[in-house]
Motif scaffolding. Structure first.
Motif, PDB file in Angstrom:
ATOM      1  N   ILE A 565     -23.045   9.480 -29.565  1.00 30.93           N
ATOM      2  CA  ILE A 565     -22.733   9.723 -28.420  1.00 30.93           C
ATOM      3  C   ILE A 565     -23.776  11.071 -27.916  1.00 30.93           C
ATOM      4  CG2 ILE A 565     -21.041  11.731 -27.314  1.00 30.93           C
ATOM      5  CD1 ILE A 565     -18.762  10.254 -28.892  1.00 30.93           C
ATOM      6  N   ALA A 566     -24.440  11.688 -29.217  1.00 27.88           N
ATOM      7  CA  ALA A 566     -25.411  12.611 -28.971  1.00 27.88           C
ATOM      8  C   ALA A 566     -26.667  12.258 -28.314  1.00 27.88           C
ATOM      9  CB  ALA A 566     -25.485  13.494 -30.256  1.00 27.88           C
ATOM     10  N   GLN A 567     -26.812  10.935 -28.927  1.00 25.86           N
ATOM     11  CA  GLN A 567     -28.548  10.537 -28.632  1.00 25.86           C
ATOM     12  C   GLN A 567     -28.378   9.807 -27.271  1.00 25.86           C
ATOM     13  OE1 GLN A 567     -29.450   8.112 -31.850  1.00 25.86           O
ATOM     14  NE2 GLN A 567     -29.745  10.123 -33.240  1.00 25.86           N
ATOM     15  N   GLY A 568     -27.555   9.205 -26.986  1.00 27.97           N
ATOM     16  CA  GLY A 568     -27.189   8.188 -25.822  1.00 27.97           C
ATOM     17  C   GLY A 568     -26.812   8.929 -24.519  1.00 27.97           C
ATOM     18  N   TYR A 569     -26.000  10.065 -24.501  1.00 23.74           N
ATOM     19  CA  TYR A 569     -25.677  10.399 -23.342  1.00 23.74           C
ATOM     20  C   TYR A 569     -26.191  12.187 -23.352  1.00 23.74           C
ATOM     21  CZ  TYR A 569     -22.874   6.515 -23.609  1.00 23.74           C
ATOM     22  OH  TYR A 569     -22.531   5.146 -23.700  1.00 23.74           O
ATOM     23  N   LEU A 570     -25.202  13.099 -22.606  1.00 30.02           N
ATOM     24  CA  LEU A 570     -25.531  14.286 -22.276  1.00 30.02           C
ATOM     25  C   LEU A 570     -24.207  14.996 -22.295  1.00 30.02           C
ATOM     26  CD1 LEU A 570     -28.471  14.346 -19.687  1.00 30.02           C
ATOM     27  CD2 LEU A 570     -28.639  14.808 -21.967  1.00 30.02           C
ATOM     28  N   PRO A 571     -23.480  14.960 -23.279  1.00 31.21           N
ATOM     29  CA  PRO A 571     -22.207  15.683 -23.401  1.00 31.21           C
ATOM     30  C   PRO A 571     -22.206  17.194 -23.141  1.00 31.21           C
ATOM     31  CG  PRO A 571     -22.798  14.871 -25.687  1.00 31.21           C
ATOM     32  CD  PRO A 571     -23.913  14.480 -24.549  1.00 31.21           C
ATOM     33  N   SER A 572     -21.131  17.580 -22.651  1.00 33.74           N
ATOM     34  CA  SER A 572     -20.934  18.855 -22.325  1.00 33.74           C
ATOM     35  C   SER A 572     -20.117  19.422 -23.404  1.00 33.74           C
ATOM     36  CB  SER A 572     -20.206  19.052 -21.047  1.00 33.74           C
ATOM     37  OG  SER A 572     -19.206  18.505 -20.972  1.00 33.74           O
ATOM     38  N   ALA A 573     -19.965  21.113 -23.570  1.00 32.36           N
ATOM     39  CA  ALA A 573     -19.010  21.522 -24.409  1.00 32.36           C
ATOM     40  C   ALA A 573     -17.842  21.078 -24.459  1.00 32.36           C
ATOM     41  CB  ALA A 573     -19.296  22.941 -24.418  1.00 32.36           C
ATOM     42  N   ARG A 574     -17.020  20.694 -23.277  1.00 31.42           N
ATOM     43  CA  ARG A 574     -15.738  20.064 -23.188  1.00 31.42           C
ATOM     44  C   ARG A 574     -15.640  18.877 -23.790  1.00 31.42           C
ATOM     45  NH1 ARG A 574     -12.582  19.971 -17.401  1.00 31.42           N
ATOM     46  NH2 ARG A 574     -10.572  19.497 -18.283  1.00 31.42           N
ATOM     47  N   VAL A 575     -16.707  18.009 -23.771  1.00 34.90           N
ATOM     48  CA  VAL A 575     -16.750  16.659 -24.192  1.00 34.90           C
ATOM     49  C   VAL A 575     -16.742  16.912 -25.883  1.00 34.90           C
ATOM     50  CG1 VAL A 575     -17.835  14.595 -24.557  1.00 34.90           C
ATOM     51  CG2 VAL A 575     -17.586  15.491 -22.435  1.00 34.90           C
ATOM     52  N   TRP A 576     -17.515  17.591 -26.198  1.00 33.59           N
ATOM     53  CA  TRP A 576     -17.443  17.856 -27.854  1.00 33.59           C
ATOM     54  C   TRP A 576     -16.301  18.565 -28.249  1.00 33.59           C
ATOM     55  CZ3 TRP A 576     -20.371  15.057 -30.216  1.00 33.59           C
ATOM     56  CH2 TRP A 576     -21.831  14.615 -30.093  1.00 33.59           C
ATOM     57  N   GLN A 577     -15.302  19.214 -27.395  1.00 33.33           N
ATOM     58  CA  GLN A 577     -14.328  19.774 -27.934  1.00 33.33           C
ATOM     59  C   GLN A 577     -13.206  18.733 -27.935  1.00 33.33           C
ATOM     60  OE1 GLN A 577     -12.758  22.684 -24.984  1.00 33.33           O
ATOM     61  NE2 GLN A 577     -10.973  23.059 -26.365  1.00 33.33           N
ATOM     62  N   GLY A 578     -13.325  17.842 -27.178  1.00 32.90           N
ATOM     63  CA  GLY A 578     -12.300  16.584 -27.131  1.00 32.90           C
ATOM     64  C   GLY A 578     -12.621  15.638 -28.207  1.00 32.90           C
ATOM     65  N   VAL A 579     -13.925  15.434 -28.547  1.00 37.68           N
ATOM     66  CA  VAL A 579     -14.554  14.643 -29.719  1.00 37.68           C
ATOM     67  C   VAL A 579     -13.930  15.463 -31.088  1.00 37.68           C
ATOM     68  CG1 VAL A 579     -16.243  13.749 -31.010  1.00 37.68           C
ATOM     69  CG2 VAL A 579     -16.406  13.810 -28.598  1.00 37.68           C
ATOM     70  N   PHE A 580     -14.156  16.594 -31.461  1.00 37.12           N
ATOM     71  CA  PHE A 580     -13.538  17.296 -32.314  1.00 37.12           C
ATOM     72  C   PHE A 580     -12.041  17.245 -32.385  1.00 37.12           C
ATOM     73  CE2 PHE A 580     -12.462  21.062 -34.970  1.00 37.12           C
ATOM     74  CZ  PHE A 580     -13.254  20.971 -35.591  1.00 37.12           C
ATOM     75  N   ALA A 581     -11.451  17.152 -31.613  1.00 36.23           N
ATOM     76  CA  ALA A 581      -9.805  17.362 -31.656  1.00 36.23           C
ATOM     77  C   ALA A 581      -9.570  15.818 -31.894  1.00 36.23           C
ATOM     78  CB  ALA A 581      -9.275  17.254 -30.029  1.00 36.23           C
ATOM     79  N   GLN A 582     -10.653  14.665 -31.638  1.00 35.68           N
ATOM     80  CA  GLN A 582      -9.928  13.213 -31.963  1.00 35.68           C
ATOM     81  C   GLN A 582     -10.354  13.060 -33.509  1.00 35.68           C
ATOM     82  OE1 GLN A 582     -12.139  10.583 -29.611  1.00 35.68           O
ATOM     83  NE2 GLN A 582     -11.184  10.998 -27.750  1.00 35.68           N
ATOM     84  N   GLU A 608     -21.975  20.524 -35.352  1.00 41.61           N
ATOM     85  CA  GLU A 608     -23.410  20.672 -35.183  1.00 41.61           C
ATOM     86  C   GLU A 608     -24.041  20.351 -34.000  1.00 41.61           C
ATOM     87  OE1 GLU A 608     -25.601  22.413 -37.360  1.00 41.61           O
ATOM     88  OE2 GLU A 608     -24.120  22.462 -38.895  1.00 41.61           O
ATOM     89  N   GLN A 609     -23.316  19.475 -33.257  1.00 48.56           N
ATOM     90  CA  GLN A 609     -23.674  19.140 -31.988  1.00 48.56           C
ATOM     91  C   GLN A 609     -22.828  19.995 -30.812  1.00 48.56           C
ATOM     92  OE1 GLN A 609     -26.015  16.869 -31.166  1.00 48.56           O
ATOM     93  NE2 GLN A 609     -26.134  15.984 -33.200  1.00 48.56           N
ATOM     94  N   TRP A 610     -21.705  20.342 -31.170  1.00 42.69           N
ATOM     95  CA  TRP A 610     -20.888  21.132 -30.475  1.00 42.69           C
ATOM     96  C   TRP A 610     -21.434  22.495 -30.385  1.00 42.69           C
ATOM     97  CZ3 TRP A 610     -15.209  22.380 -31.222  1.00 42.69           C
ATOM     98  CH2 TRP A 610     -14.410  23.160 -30.116  1.00 42.69           C
ATOM     99  N   ARG A 611     -21.937  23.249 -31.326  1.00 45.17           N
ATOM    100  CA  ARG A 611     -22.362  24.576 -31.399  1.00 45.17           C
ATOM    101  C   ARG A 611     -23.466  24.700 -30.554  1.00 45.17           C
ATOM    102  NH1 ARG A 611     -26.237  26.597 -35.166  1.00 45.17           N
ATOM    103  NH2 ARG A 611     -27.264  24.881 -36.466  1.00 45.17           N
ATOM    104  N   GLN A 612     -24.283  23.678 -30.135  1.00 42.74           N
ATOM    105  CA  GLN A 612     -25.610  23.741 -29.300  1.00 42.74           C
ATOM    106  C   GLN A 612     -25.298  23.910 -28.027  1.00 42.74           C
ATOM    107  OE1 GLN A 612     -28.203  20.353 -30.109  1.00 42.74           O
ATOM    108  NE2 GLN A 612     -27.932  20.489 -32.276  1.00 42.74           N
ATOM    109  N   LYS A 613     -23.959  23.496 -27.511  1.00 40.01           N
ATOM    110  CA  LYS A 613     -23.505  23.827 -26.212  1.00 40.01           C
ATOM    111  C   LYS A 613     -22.777  25.233 -26.027  1.00 40.01           C
ATOM    112  CE  LYS A 613     -25.493  19.916 -24.760  1.00 40.01           C
ATOM    113  NZ  LYS A 613     -26.515  19.812 -23.749  1.00 40.01           N
ATOM    114  N   ASP A 614     -21.862  25.275 -26.828  1.00 39.47           N
ATOM    115  CA  ASP A 614     -20.781  26.182 -27.151  1.00 39.47           C
ATOM    116  C   ASP A 614     -20.774  27.070 -28.286  1.00 39.47           C
ATOM    117  OD1 ASP A 614     -19.012  27.993 -26.514  1.00 39.47           O
ATOM    118  OD2 ASP A 614     -17.211  26.886 -26.176  1.00 39.47           O
ATOM    119  N   GLY A 615     -21.705  27.623 -28.805  1.00 40.61           N
ATOM    120  CA  GLY A 615     -21.692  28.444 -30.269  1.00 40.61           C
ATOM    121  C   GLY A 615     -20.385  29.122 -30.481  1.00 40.61           C
ATOM    122  N   VAL A 616     -19.763  29.808 -29.799  1.00 40.45           N
ATOM    123  CA  VAL A 616     -18.695  30.621 -29.797  1.00 40.45           C
ATOM    124  C   VAL A 616     -17.339  29.814 -30.042  1.00 40.45           C
ATOM    125  CG1 VAL A 616     -17.113  32.279 -28.958  1.00 40.45           C
ATOM    126  CG2 VAL A 616     -19.221  32.405 -28.588  1.00 40.45           C
TER     127      VAL A 616
END
Length: 669
Positions: A565-582, A608-616
Motif C-alpha cells: 500500500i505504501a509503495q504502490g499508492y499515495l495513501p492519506s492519513a485517513r487511509v492509514w488510520q483505517g489500516v491501523f484499525a484493521q 511508521e507509514q502513518w506518522r509520515q502523514k499525521d505524526g500526532v
C-alpha cells in the motif's frame, strides 16, 4: 437515418430478383429487410463497434450459403446471370470495406477480409486487399505470409518471393518470416525436381546414384504434371535443356542439392543468430517432404552454422544432440538415437563450466531425461536414462547441480518400483530414495540445501514414500534453509498439502485464509517477497512463545500488504488510520488464537507509514494500543521519541492528548 434508407434502396433490385427466381418468399424477404435495417442502424451510430460489422457480415454469409443451397435443390438448370447471383457476396465485401474505414489498424480484420475474398474466389481482390494491408502495416509478418501464400496458390512463385524478400527487409528479426522464406524455396526446389523429372533430365547422376527408388515414388505426380503440360511446351523445354550444355547441368545439380536453400539459411542466421531460428528451421527441414539426401545436406549445413554461431549456448547443445530424435522412430533406430543424444548431453554437462550457463545446461539435460521417462518407451531405456542422470547428479566436481539432484529425486520417487530391476542399488527402494534425498539436503550441502527445487523434490518424496510427520518436519526445515528463487513455492507446499488433507472445517477456513494472504504476498515482487519471508523467520525465532507456521505466514502476508500500500499508492492519513484499525482488530483475533502480540510488527509498520502523514494522530493511537496491552513503558518511549522529530506545536499536542489517554481510566474510576 438517411444513410440507412439509402442502403435499403440499394437492396431492392437483388431482393426483387430473389423473389422472381423463387429462392425466397415475400415473408422471408420482409424478414431479411428487417434484419438488415437493424444491422444498418447499428453501423451508423456515433461510435460503431467492430462486432456489429462482423455480425452483419456473418449474417450475409449465412444468407448466401442458404441461397446456394436452394439453387442447388431447385435444379433450375442454366440461367442467364442476374443481380442476385453476386449481390450477397458483394455486400459482404462492402461491409468489410466499411469496417476497415473505421478500424484500419485492426490486422485481424484485414486477415478476415482476405480469407472471405479467397473463399469466394476473388483472386484479384485478395491481391488488392493484401497490398493495402501491407501499406498500412508493413511490420506485420503474418500479412506478408498470407499474401505470398496466395501468390503461390496461383502459380506465381516470383511474386511470392518478392513479397517475402520485402517482408524480410522490413522484419529481419522475425523467425516466422525466415521460416516461410526457406519453406518457399524448398517448395521451389521440389517443384523443379518434379518438372525436370517429367522432362527426363537426370539431375541426380553422379551425385545420388542408387536413389532410383526415391524417384519412382514420384512417378504418379510426374505423370499428372505431364498430363497438364502441352506436348509442344514439353518439346520446347527438352530442346532448351539440351542446348544448355555442361554449365546448365552443373547449375541444375547445384539447385537440386539445395544451393538456393543453403544461401537463404545462411542469410537468416547472419540476420538473426538466435536459437529460436535454428529450432524453427530444424523442425521445418526435418518434416518437409523432400528427398532424404537433400534433407541431410540441408540439416548438415544448418548444424554447421549452429556450431559456429552459438557454440556455448545450452539450448543449441541440446538441439544438436537431439538431432536424430525425429518423430516416428522406434526399435533399434530409437535406441541408437536416444543413446547418442544422452551421451552427448551427459558429456556436455560433465564438462560444463561454473555459473549460469552451466546450470542452464544441467536444467536442459534434466528436462530431457524427464521428458523421455514420461513417454511410452521400454523400461530398460528409462532405467538407463535415470541411472545416467543420477551418476551426473552425484558428481562432486564441479559442484552438484540442484537441477540434476531435483530431477533425480523426482524420477526415483515416481519410478523406483516399476524400474527396480533397471536402477542402481541406491535408488531401488523407498528407504534408499529417502536417504538419497535427505543426504543432499543436509547442512553440509551448501548449494543444494539452499535450492528450492531440491527441497520441493525431497518434500514430495517424504510425502509419497515417508510419513506425514516426516514431511511436516522436512517442511519446517525447508522454510529455514531455502534462499532465493522459489522460496514462495516451498511455503505454499505445506499450505497446499494441509488444504488437501482431511481437516476440520474451522481449520480449513484458516488454511484458505493463509493461502490467500500468501498468494497476495508473492505477487508483490521478489524483493519484497524474499525480504518479508526472511523477516518472518527472524520473527519466529525471536518470539518468546512458539508461534505456529501458519500464524507466521499470516503475519508476513499482512506486513507485505502494508508495504505494498505504501509503495504502490499515495495513501492519506485517513487511509492509514483505517489500516491501523484493521490490523488492530486482526491482532485481537490472533490473541484469541493463542498467539498474543503476533501482529505487533505489522502495527509498528503501519505506524511508521502513518506518522509520515499525521505524526500526532499516529503517535497517540500507537501509544494508546501499547498501553491497552500492558506495555506502558514502550508507549511512554513512543511519546518521548515523537518529541524529537515533531514540530514544537505538534509535540505539545501529542503530550496533551497522551495525558488525556492516561487520565481517562482514573476519571472513569
Amino acid at each position: 437515418m438517411e444513410r440507412v434508407q439509402f442502403q435499403q434502396e440499394q437492396m431492392l433490385a437483388e431482393l426483387k430478383d430473389l423473389v422472381q427466381k423463387g429462392l425466397f418468399t415475400q415473408k422471408e424477404i420482409k424478414q431479411i429487410m428487417q434484419k438488415r435495417t437493424a444491422f444498418e442502424t447499428a453501423l451508423v451510430r456515433r461510435i460503431p463497434k467492430k462486432s456489429d460489422f462482423l455480425r452483419y457480415a456473418a449474417y450475409e454469409m449465412g444468407l448466401e450459403a442458404l441461397r446456394r443451397k436452394r439453387v442447388e435443390r431447385l435444379k433450375q438448370g442454366p440461367q442467364p446471370p442476374s443481380v442476385s447471383d453476386f449481390a450477397l457476396v458483394r455486400r459482404q465485401f462492402h461491409i468489410f470495406e466499411r469496417a476497415l474505414k473505421k478500424f484500419k489498424n485492426d490486422v485481424g480484420l484485414w486477415t478476415q477480409y482476405m480469407q472471405v475474398a479467397k473463399r469466394e474466389g476473388a483472386r484479384t481482390l485478395v491481391g488488392r486487399i493484401s497490398a493495402r494491408a501491407l501499406q498500412l502495416h508493413p511490420n506485420v509478418p503474418a500479412l506478408y505470409i498470407l499474401a505470398a501464400a496466395h501468390e503461390l496458390e496461383h502459380l506465381s512463385p516470383s511474386s511470392a518471393r518478392a513479397l517475402l524478400q520485402r517482408g524480410i527487409r522490413l522484419n529481419a528479426d522475425s523467425v516466422e518470416m525466415w521460416r516461410e522464406y526457406v519453406k518457399m524455396e524448398l517448395g521451389f526446389v521440389e517443384s523443379m525436381r518434379r518438372r525436370w523429372g517429367v522432362l527426363g533430365i537426370d539431375v541426380d547422376e553422379g551425385t545420388d546414384k542408387g536413389k532410383g527408388k526415391a524417384r519412382e515414388a514420384d512417378v504418379a505426380g510426374n505423370e499428372r504434371t505431364a498430363a497438364k503440360m502441352g506436348n509442344e511446351e514439353i518439346d520446347k523445354m527438352e530442346v532448351d535443356a539440351k542446348d544448355e550444355g555442361e554449365d546448365g547441368e552443373a547449375a541444375r545439380r547445384e539447385i537440386m542439392n539445395g544451393a538456393i536453400v543453403r544461401s537463404v539459411i545462411s542469410s537468416a542466421v547472419k540476420a538473426l543468430p538466435q536459437i529460436s531460428l535454428f529450432t524453427s528451421l530444424h523442425e521445418l527441414l526435418a518434416t518437409y517432404p523432400c528427398p532424404q539426401s537433400l534433407r541431410n545436406a540441408l540439416l548438415d549445413h544448418l548444424f554447421a552454422l549452429l556450431h559456429s554461431t552459438l557454440p556455448l549456448d545450452p539450448s543449441a547443445i541440446k538441439l544438436s544432440a537431439t538431432r536424430a530424435l525425429t518423430p516416428g522412430l522406434d526399435g533399434e533406430a530409437l535406441i541408437d538415437a536416444l543413446k547418442s543424444a544422452n551421451e552427448q548431453l551427459a558429456h556436455a554437462v560433465r564438462n560444463r563450466g561454473e555459473g549460469h550457463a552451466g546450470e542452464a545446461l544441467a536444467v536442459l539435460y534434466a528436462e530431457f531425461v524427464q521428458e523421455w521417462c514420461s513417454k511410452d518407451i521400454d523400461e530398460s531405456l528409462k532405467g538407463y536414462l535415470i541411472t545416467s542422470l543420477q551418476l551426473l547428479a552425484q558428481r562432486a566436481s564441479p559442484a552438484p547441480s540442484p537441477a540434476l539432484l531435483a530431477a533425480t529425486i523426482r524420477l526415483l520417487t515416481s519410478h523406483h518400483q516399476a524400474l527396480r530391476m533397471h536402477l542402481p542399488p541406491s535408488g531401488s527402494t523407498s528407504e534408499k530414495v529417502l536417504r538419497f534425498a535427505r543426504k543432499h539436503t543436509a547442512k553440509d550441502r551448501t548449494i543444494a540445501r539452499a535450492s528450492a527445487a531440491v527441497w520441493l523434490a525431497r518434500l514430495d518424496a517424504e510425502w509419497v514414500l515417508g510419513s506425514a510427520d516426516g514431511a511436516q518436519s522436512a517442511w519446517d526445515e525447508a522454510r529455514g534453509a531455502v534462499e532465493g528463487e522459489g522460496l514462495e513455492h516451498v511455503w505454499m507446499w505445506g499450505v497446499d498439502r494441509a488444504e488437501a488433507s482431511d481437516v476440520r472445517a474451522e481449520e480449513r477456513v484458516r488454511i484458505l485464509e493463509v493461502r490467500a494472504l500468501l498468494g497476495f504476498t508473492f505477487m508483490l515482487g521478489s524483493r519484497v517477497r524474499l525480504a518479508g519471508l526472511t523477516r518472518s523467520r527472524e520473527f519466529a525465532a525471536k518470539s518468546t512463545s512458539t508461534v505456529p507456521p501458519a500464524v507466521v505466514a499470516v503475519v508476513d502476508a499482512r506486513a507485505a500488504r502494508v508495504r505494498h500500500i505504501a509503495q504502490g499508492y499515495l495513501p492519506s492519513a485517513r487511509v492509514w488510520q483505517g489500516v491501523f484499525a484493521q490490523e488492530a482488530a486482526a491482532a485481537e483475533q490472533m490473541a484469541a488464537r493463542s498467539a498474543p502480540d503476533a501482529l505487533d510488527r505489522v502495527l509498528a509498520t503501519v505506524y511508521e507509514q502513518w506518522r509520515q502523514k499525521d505524526g500526532v494522530g499516529a503517535t497517540v493511537e500507537w501509544a494508546r494500543w501499547l498501553l491497552a496491552h500492558g506495555r506502558a513503558l514502550e508507549a511512554k518511549d513512543v511519546v518521548l521519541r515523537a518529541g524529537s522529530w515533531l514540530a514544537s506545536g505538534d509535540a505539545r499536542e501529542v503530550e496533551r492528548r497522551w495525558k488525556m489517554v492516561v487520565d481517562a481510566p482514573e476519571s472513569e474510576e
